[in-house]
Design an enzyme around this catalytic site. Sequence first.
Site, short mmCIF file in Angstrom:
data_model
loop_
_atom_site.label_atom_id
_atom_site.label_comp_id
_atom_site.label_asym_id
_atom_site.label_seq_id
_atom_site.Cartn_x
_atom_site.Cartn_y
_atom_site.Cartn_z
N LYS A 235 1.08 -0.95 -0.21
CA LYS A 235 -0.56 0.71 -0.16
C LYS A 235 0.57 1.55 0.05
CE LYS A 235 -2.26 -0.80 4.01
NZ LYS A 235 -2.11 -2.62 3.94
N ARG B 88 -10.19 0.70 8.84
CA ARG B 88 -9.93 -0.80 9.78
C ARG B 88 -10.85 -1.84 10.10
NH1 ARG B 88 -3.15 -2.18 10.80
NH2 ARG B 88 -2.63 0.18 10.28
N ARG C 11 11.44 -5.53 4.59
CA ARG C 11 10.66 -4.21 5.63
C ARG C 11 11.68 -3.27 6.27
NH1 ARG C 11 4.88 -3.16 5.27
NH2 ARG C 11 4.87 -4.24 7.13
N ARG D 72 10.17 -2.18 11.63
CA ARG D 72 9.00 -2.77 12.96
C ARG D 72 9.05 -3.88 13.28
NH1 ARG D 72 3.61 -1.41 9.51
NH2 ARG D 72 2.83 -2.99 11.82
N ARG E 11 -1.17 -10.32 12.71
CA ARG E 11 -1.87 -9.78 12.21
C ARG E 11 -2.64 -9.55 10.62
NH1 ARG E 11 3.59 -6.71 10.72
NH2 ARG E 11 2.37 -5.14 9.58
#
Length: 268
Positions: free
Chosen positions: A67, A140, A179, A212, A223
């Site tokens: 995203k 969300r 990431r 993260r 998640r």
Amino acid sequence: MFRYTQSLNSRRAVLGHAQMQRWQSSSSATETAVEVDDQLELPQLRSLTRTGTPLRMLILGAPGAGKGTQSSRVRESFGITAISSGDVLRRNIAEQTMAGQKAAAAVASGLLVSDDIIVDLIRTELDKITGSWLLDGFPRNIAQAQALDTMLAAGNQPLNAVVNLQVSESVILQRVVERYVHVRSGRVYNLTYNPPKTPGIDDVTGERLEHRPDDNPESFRRRLEQYHKLTEPLLEYYDKSGVLTSFAGDTSDAIFPQFYAFLDQRFN
């Protein structure tokens, strides 16, 4: 150097093709360079392709679906303001705003940040924008979606597009463990296909990148389960509203041409 002497539609076609070549080569060692005549640079072309109604768009997708990458490319290609709810939340916590302090207290207690706090943060961001915008990471759940609808209806500015990114979970897992993010800008790097020029450092600002703590296989699976539980009803909600469009692919370069064509129609 290209000389834009064609009609406006031809100009769009040339720049659109060049932009596609640029993005499709972005994961290679050398990126295609495209020169544009100073008399018609990209920001000027953007203003010529805008319609009278601003685009108010959401981008949905599983954690790690890309995203942030798609949002950055849309922002660069169309001049749309992109807002990441995660970046907004982290920035407010770092700046110790009133909402940020409440959010930090919730996080420190192991609680989810309440819908009220998130909605207030998003309202503050949207109030700053007069043109087209893209919202990433919010809403969300159905309660947040309804709050957003109420917020936008008050100004007679309803959503007119919701894009869902469909990426296989095995690909997403590889992405999230590699990431790194520049928090202030939302720029996303991947150690395999989009590494920073200097390890751990943002290419533009020279500031440190963050990895993260929950970007690991165990946290990702939790998640993802939570995402499916909350987001599947959300997709049904927007599908019934007639604003939902889905794009599928296992790489950002496979998805972005679909996204680009969708937006190009809106801005022609």
